[in-house]
Design a protein around this motif. Structure first.
Motif, PDB file in Angstrom:
ATOM      1  N   PHE A 135      58.367  55.071  -8.257  1.00 11.22           N
ATOM      2  CA  PHE A 135      59.848  54.953  -7.549  1.00 11.22           C
ATOM      3  C   PHE A 135      60.714  53.778  -6.340  1.00 11.22           C
ATOM      4  O   PHE A 135      61.456  53.387  -6.959  1.00 11.22           O
ATOM      5  N   TRP A 136      59.494  53.704  -5.331  1.00 11.62           N
ATOM      6  CA  TRP A 136      60.016  52.850  -4.383  1.00 11.62           C
ATOM      7  C   TRP A 136      60.452  51.034  -5.131  1.00 11.62           C
ATOM      8  O   TRP A 136      61.116  50.072  -4.724  1.00 11.62           O
ATOM      9  N   ASP A 137      59.192  50.836  -5.881  1.00 15.28           N
ATOM     10  CA  ASP A 137      58.670  49.425  -6.263  1.00 15.28           C
ATOM     11  C   ASP A 137      59.984  49.293  -7.662  1.00 15.28           C
ATOM     12  O   ASP A 137      60.824  48.327  -7.497  1.00 15.28           O
ATOM     13  N   GLY A 138      60.490  50.311  -8.333  1.00 14.42           N
ATOM     14  CA  GLY A 138      61.621  51.067  -8.996  1.00 14.42           C
ATOM     15  C   GLY A 138      63.158  50.654  -8.058  1.00 14.42           C
ATOM     16  O   GLY A 138      64.177  49.748  -8.795  1.00 14.42           O
TER      17      GLY A 138
ATOM     18  N   MET B  45      59.278  35.085   4.460  1.00 15.37           N
ATOM     19  CA  MET B  45      58.540  36.357   5.500  1.00 15.37           C
ATOM     20  C   MET B  45      57.900  37.071   5.399  1.00 15.37           C
ATOM     21  O   MET B  45      56.827  37.331   6.554  1.00 15.37           O
ATOM     22  N   TYR B  46      57.231  37.486   4.009  1.00 14.41           N
ATOM     23  CA  TYR B  46      55.975  37.993   3.860  1.00 14.41           C
ATOM     24  C   TYR B  46      54.796  37.067   4.191  1.00 14.41           C
ATOM     25  O   TYR B  46      53.436  37.914   5.143  1.00 14.41           O
TER      26      TYR B  46
ATOM     27  N   LEU C 206      59.133  42.380   7.623  1.00 19.46           N
ATOM     28  CA  LEU C 206      59.231  43.035   6.225  1.00 19.46           C
ATOM     29  C   LEU C 206      59.033  44.045   7.299  1.00 19.46           C
ATOM     30  O   LEU C 206      57.742  44.237   7.856  1.00 19.46           O
ATOM     31  N   THR C 207      59.249  45.481   6.642  1.00 23.25           N
ATOM     32  CA  THR C 207      58.879  46.818   7.150  1.00 23.25           C
ATOM     33  C   THR C 207      57.417  46.996   6.437  1.00 23.25           C
ATOM     34  O   THR C 207      57.132  45.939   5.276  1.00 23.25           O
TER      35      THR C 207
ATOM     36  N   TRP D 104      54.759  45.600   0.707  1.00 26.05           N
ATOM     37  CA  TRP D 104      54.490  46.188  -0.449  1.00 26.05           C
ATOM     38  C   TRP D 104      54.885  45.598  -1.224  1.00 26.05           C
ATOM     39  O   TRP D 104      54.525  45.584  -2.818  1.00 26.05           O
ATOM     40  N   ALA D 105      56.418  45.599  -1.166  1.00 25.72           N
ATOM     41  CA  ALA D 105      57.437  45.742  -2.276  1.00 25.72           C
ATOM     42  C   ALA D 105      56.895  44.481  -2.730  1.00 25.72           C
ATOM     43  O   ALA D 105      56.869  44.206  -3.699  1.00 25.72           O
TER      44      ALA D 105
END
Length: 460
Positions: free
Chosen positions: A156-159, A189-190, A254-255, A260-261
Motif C-alpha cells: 500500500f505504501w509503495d502505491g 538524499m538516498y 529521508l525517513t 524504503w520507498a
C-alpha cells in the motif's frame, strides 16, 4: 521513478557515490564541503544503451518490515486520506471522477487548499480506500488497520509514494523547479542517508537547472533568490507525505519509510541499490568467483566495493591481475572495471603486470592515469585495447554497448581508419569484433570497411 527523465541532473550520482565512499564516516561538515563541489551531470552518450546505464548506490540498512508497516499507519498523508474516505461516504462525483465542490471538504476536514485535497483524493482512489462506480464514490475494498500483514501495508505504501511522485507533473510541491528535479533530489538524499544541508540541495538544483535548461543569467539570479523558500515549502510537503524528516542537526533526510520507498523506485528502474545484508555475502568470495559473478550479472557494482573493502589493495590487485593475464577479453574487461576502484596503493602488482602480454597495456594505462611512471603506449597499442574492449563487451553479451563504445573512439570520419587498423591486430577476437561492426554498425562506410578488414584478418 516518477519524473525521472532527468535522473542524475541534481548531482552526478556516480561521482556522489565515489565521494561517499571516500568520505566514509567523515564529519557531516566534511561531507557538505565535498558535496558542494559536485557538479551537474554532463551530457550522456546518445546511444540507447548508454542512455539507460544503471547507477550504483551505497548499501543501506533498512528498518524491519514490522517497524515500517507500523509507521505507514502514522503518516499524516495516510491519516488524512482515511479521514477523507470516511467523510466522503457515498457521494456523487464529476465526470472526471472528482468531488464537485473541493472547498467543502477542505473546510470540514481542515485541509489547507484544494491542491492538498486533490493529492489525498488521488491516493484514496488509487489505493482502494474509495471506489468510484457510475459516477458515485463510496467506500472501497481497502480498510487500513494494524491487523493487516506487513507486506500488505508496505505494498500500500509503495502505491502511495508512486501516486505522490506522479503528482510532480501537476505542481506537487508548489515549486516547478523542485518538481522537475524531485526524483533526482530524493535519489541524492538516498545516497547520503544521514542528510544534506538545504544549501547543498539548493546549489545542486541550481547547477542542474542551469545545465539542463540553459537558463539565462538573469533567470538564474532570480531563481537563486526564490529557490531556498520554495525548497523549504517542498520539504515541508514531503514531510507531510512521510518521505522527509529532519536530522538531529536539522538537515533534511529521508525517513525510514522514505528510504524504503525510494529504494523500491530505484530497483524498478534497474539501478543498483542493495541493502548491506545483500552485498555482505560477496566479501568472502575469491577474485575468480567475484569476476564470474559480475560476468553472470549476479553481482552488482556494490559487491565490488564490499569485496575491496575486505582486502588489502595490493593483495586484491594481485589476485585480479592473475585472472586478467590468463583470461578472456570478458574477464579482462571485468577486472579492469574493478581495478579502476583502486588507487596508487596497488601500484606494485600493476607494475608487475607490465610483463604480461595480455595485460601490460592496461597496466601501463592504469599507471599513467595515476601519474605513475609507465611505458608509453603506441597507436598500435591503443588499437589493440580498442579490440579487446569491444571483445570484452561481446563476451558479456553487450553488443549494443560495444557499438556505442566503438562510436566514442574517434570522430565519425576517422572510424573507417580505426577499422582498417584493426585488421592486422594480433588478438584472438579481432575477427569477431570486425564481424560485429560489419553486421551492426549504422554507418555504411564503417560497416563496409569492417567487412573488408575481417576478410584481410581471415586471410592472415
Amino acid at each position: 521513478m516518477a519524473k525521472s527523465g532527468n535522473m542524475g541532473n541534481v548531482f552526478d550520482l556516480g561521482e556522489l557515490r565515489r565521494l561517499v565512499d571516500e568520505l566514509g564516516s567523515g564529519s557531516r561538515e566534511a561531507r557538505a564541503t565535498m558535496l558542494d563541489a559536485v557538479s551537474a551531470a554532463g551530457k550522456d552518450c546518445e546511444c540507447q544503451s548508454c542512455g539507460t546505464e544503471a547507477l550504483s548506490f551505497p548499501p543501506v540498512v533498512l528498518a524491519t518490515d514490522a517497524v515500517l508497516a507500523d509507521a505507514v499507519l502514522r503518516v499524516p498523508l495516510v491519516l488524512d486520506a482515511q479521514r477523507l474516505a470516511a467523510w466522503t461516504g457515498t457521494r456523487q462525483v464529476t465526470p472526471e471522477g472528482l468531488l464537485p465542490d473541493p472547498f467543502l471538504p477542505c473546510a470540514e476536514l481542515g485541509l489547507p487548499n484544494p491542491a492538498r485535497l486533490h493529492l489525498l483524493w488521488v491516493v484514496a482512489v488509487n489505493t482502494g480506500m474509495i471506489r468510484i462506480v457510475r459516477g458515485v464514490a463510496a467506500a472501497g475494498p481497502l480498510a487500513l488497520s494494524a491487523e493487516l500483514p506487513a507486506a500488505a501495508l508496505l505494498g500500500f505504501w509503495d502505491g502511495v509514494v508512486m501516486d505522490v511522485l506522479d503528482r510532480a507533473d501537476e505542481s506537487l510541491t508548489g515549486s516547478e523547479v523542485v518538481d522537475d528535479h524531485l526524483a533526482e533530489m530524493l535519489a541524492t538524499m538516498y545516497a547520503v542517508s544521514d542528510g544534506l544541508s538545504p544549501a547543498t540541495l539548493v546549489k545542486g538544483i541550481l547547477q542542474s537547472h542551469e545545465v539542463a535548461c540553459e537558463t539565462r543569467p538573469a533567470q538564474m539570479r532570480a531563481l537563486a533568490v526564490a529557490l531556498p523558500a520554495e525548497l523549504d515549502g517542498a520539504l515541508s510537503l514531503l514531510g507531510y507525505c512521510g518521505l522527509i524528516e529532519r536530522s538531529e542537526a536539522g538537515w533534511p533526510r529521508l525517513t525510514p519509510l522514505g528510504m524504503w520507498a525510494v529504494r523500491q523506485d530505484l530497483l524498478r528502474e534497474g539501478h543498483d541499490a542493495p541493502t548491506g545484508a545483500e552485498v555482505a555475502v560477496y566479501a568472502d568470495l575469491g577474485a575468480a568467483e567475484l569476476v564470474d559473478a559480475i560476468m553472470k550479472r549476479s553481482a552488482t557494482p556494490s559487491a565490488v566495493t564490499v569485496w575491496l573493502e575486505s582486502r588489502v589493495p595490493e593483495a586484491a590487485a594481485r589476485e585480479l591481475v592473475k585472472i586478467a593475464a590468463s583470461g578472456t577479453a570478458g574477464q579482462r574487461g571485468t577486472v579492469g572495471t574493478i581495478l579502476e576502484e583502486l588507487g596508487p596503493e596497488a601500484e606494485a602488482p600493476l607494475r608487475e603486470a607490465l610483463t604480461e602480454p595480455a595485460m601490460w597495456r592496461y597496466a601501463a594505462s592504469w599507471l599513467h592515469i595515476r601519474d605513475l611512471p609507465a611505458p608509453a603506449l603506441t597507436p598500435a597499442d591503443s588499437t589493440w585495447i580498442a579490440v579487446d574492449t569491444i571483445a570484452s563487451l561481446i563476451h558479456l553479451g553487450n553488443a549494443p554497448e560495444a557499438m556505442c563504445e566503438f562510436g566514442m573512439l574517434e570522430p565519425a570520419e576517422d572510424l573507417v581508419r580505426v577499422v582498417e587498423e584493426m585488421a592486422p591486430v594480433d588478438h584472438p577476437d579481432t575477427i569477431a569484433v570486425l564481424d560485429l561492426l560489419g553486421a551492426r554498425h549504422s554507418d555504411a562506410a564503417v560497416a563496409k570497411a569492417a567487412r573488408k578488414a575481417a576478410m584481410k584478418a581471415r586471410s592472415r
